[in-house]
Design an enzyme around this catalytic site. Sequence first.
Site, PDB file in Angstrom:
ATOM      1  N   LYS A 178      -5.598  -8.421  -2.612  1.00 62.57           N
ATOM      2  CA  LYS A 178      -5.228  -7.051  -2.938  1.00 62.57           C
ATOM      3  C   LYS A 178      -5.418  -6.866  -4.436  1.00 62.57           C
ATOM      4  O   LYS A 178      -4.815  -7.575  -5.237  1.00 62.57           O
ATOM      5  CB  LYS A 178      -3.770  -6.821  -2.558  1.00 62.57           C
ATOM      6  CG  LYS A 178      -3.336  -5.405  -2.763  1.00 62.57           C
ATOM      7  CD  LYS A 178      -1.998  -5.157  -2.118  1.00 62.57           C
ATOM      8  CE  LYS A 178      -1.625  -3.709  -2.166  1.00 62.57           C
ATOM      9  NZ  LYS A 178      -0.282  -3.501  -1.640  1.00 62.57           N
ATOM     10  N   LYS A 236      -8.527  -5.428   0.212  1.00 62.26           N
ATOM     11  CA  LYS A 236      -8.039  -4.087  -0.117  1.00 62.26           C
ATOM     12  C   LYS A 236      -8.206  -3.811  -1.594  1.00 62.26           C
ATOM     13  O   LYS A 236      -7.770  -4.657  -2.378  1.00 62.26           O
ATOM     14  CB  LYS A 236      -6.559  -4.039   0.279  1.00 62.26           C
ATOM     15  CG  LYS A 236      -5.868  -2.747  -0.003  1.00 62.26           C
ATOM     16  CD  LYS A 236      -4.444  -2.840   0.453  1.00 62.26           C
ATOM     17  CE  LYS A 236      -3.713  -1.566   0.139  1.00 62.26           C
ATOM     18  NZ  LYS A 236      -2.321  -1.659   0.467  1.00 62.26           N
ATOM     19  N   ARG A 247       0.476   6.604  -2.838  1.00 63.14           N
ATOM     20  CA  ARG A 247       1.769   6.657  -3.534  1.00 63.14           C
ATOM     21  C   ARG A 247       2.392   8.039  -3.407  1.00 63.14           C
ATOM     22  O   ARG A 247       3.608   8.179  -3.328  1.00 63.14           O
ATOM     23  CB  ARG A 247       1.596   6.211  -4.991  1.00 63.14           C
ATOM     24  CG  ARG A 247       1.246   4.728  -5.044  1.00 63.14           C
ATOM     25  CD  ARG A 247       1.052   4.178  -6.436  1.00 63.14           C
ATOM     26  NE  ARG A 247       0.550   2.803  -6.356  1.00 63.14           N
ATOM     27  CZ  ARG A 247       0.082   2.108  -7.386  1.00 63.14           C
ATOM     28  NH1 ARG A 247       0.091   2.648  -8.587  1.00 63.14           N
ATOM     29  NH2 ARG A 247      -0.355   0.870  -7.215  1.00 63.14           N
TER      30      ARG A 247
HETATM   31  C1  PBG Z   1       1.878  -1.508  -1.649  1.00 62.28           C
HETATM   32  C2  PBG Z   1       0.854  -0.784  -0.872  1.00 62.28           C
HETATM   33  C3  PBG Z   1      -0.233  -0.115  -1.433  1.00 62.28           C
HETATM   34  C4  PBG Z   1      -0.925   0.485  -0.395  1.00 62.28           C
HETATM   35  C5  PBG Z   1      -0.278   0.138   0.795  1.00 62.28           C
HETATM   36  N1  PBG Z   1       0.818  -0.647   0.484  1.00 62.28           N
HETATM   37  C6  PBG Z   1      -0.686  -0.102  -2.830  1.00 62.28           C
HETATM   38  C7  PBG Z   1       0.188   0.425  -3.876  1.00 62.28           C
HETATM   39  O1  PBG Z   1       0.858   1.438  -3.729  1.00 62.28           O
HETATM   40  O2  PBG Z   1       0.194  -0.209  -4.936  1.00 62.28           O
HETATM   41  C8  PBG Z   1      -2.126   1.338  -0.577  1.00 62.28           C
HETATM   42  C9  PBG Z   1      -2.730   1.951   0.624  1.00 62.28           C
HETATM   43  C10 PBG Z   1      -3.670   3.061   0.343  1.00 62.28           C
HETATM   44  O3  PBG Z   1      -3.965   3.384  -0.829  1.00 62.28           O
HETATM   45  O4  PBG Z   1      -4.150   3.650   1.307  1.00 62.28           O
HETATM   46  N2  PBG Z   1       2.587  -2.436  -0.974  1.00 62.28           N
END
Ligand code: PBG
Length: 335
Positions: free
Chosen positions: A203, A257, A213
């Site tokens: 990630k 990701k 977010r």
């Molecule tokens: C964090 C989380 C993120 C996403 C899913 N779980 C990243 C973040 O906010 O830092 C991102 C998924 C997306 O952008 O579609 N646990």
Amino acid sequence: MTNIVDQITGHRRMRRNRKADWTRRLVQESRLTVDDLIWPVFVVPGANVVEPIPSMPGVNRMSVDRLVEAAKEAADLGVPALATFPNIEMSLRDETGSNSLAADNLINQATRALKQHVPQIGVITDVALDPFTSHGHDGILRGSEIVNDETVEQVAKAAVVQADAGSDIISPSEMMDGRIGVIRQALDEAGHQNVGIMSYATKFASAFYGPYREAIGTGGLLKGDKKTYYIDPANGTEAIRDAALDVEEGADMLMVKPGLPYLDICWRMKEAFGLPVFAYQVSGEYAQIRAAAMNGWIDGDRVMMETLLAFKRAGCDGILTYFAVEVARALAKKG
Ligand code: PBG
């Protein structure tokens, strides 16, 4: 008579296989099917709520009852699994993300309802603390540090609570060291040997997560950035080393990701481990395609399909994508 092109190509002409629809279908190397799709969904408290997310046109936050209906459609179309993310009340968020441990928290309510009403669809749940903390970080914040070991202890407990609620696959995304091994042990001790782990193995500290977010309500909360625990986008070899630890610790499936900017990582992961590899086409990737399509600058449907096929070509076994249901509908129509 000498043909200059034949002289150069030695009569090898790539276009012979491209000359008709039927030849193109015969030689097609990668294919996208409904079995490749995992649908990420956003859950909100309440009943009969369907809330559009402005930065993700076409994606809604849904209350559990409406999520169940949407999941039924997805299951009928053949989508194998959902990945659920909660947007909980601000009053429930705190420094340590304690609501992540509540047996009846929003995510576990969603899992129970899905397992009861749509048992044929897989439920994948994340144990990162970001939907539950008042600071938007994935772990416990002490001073200015996201503390590793304490966070791992908590997410392992959250994993057991999620498995108790019926989650089929635990998907840890918080990138703490040692989490896969500790979660595996906790699940086994609780009798959840059949619950799998899909590690967000690689990630990256990416700017593509912005709309997500907004979707879970952490956009305004996040203090600083996640660079002390996510991987630097510049680092491919480090990503493979990190994934290797997850494999050793017992991950059943791996995830990359974001997706499209990291296809090299998808390929390397598949080559290195042979485990099932999934790409997460994240919120910012989705938003880019939607925004350009809404402006009439690209053919959104075709770009959507092309990006998903690219993941298959890069060696992925499947894709987490907000387009999942739309794609499933399009594939069903095609027959
Ligand atoms: C964090 C989380 C993120 C996403 C899913 N779980 C990243 C973040 O906010 O830092 C991102 C998924 C997306 O952008 O579609 N646990």
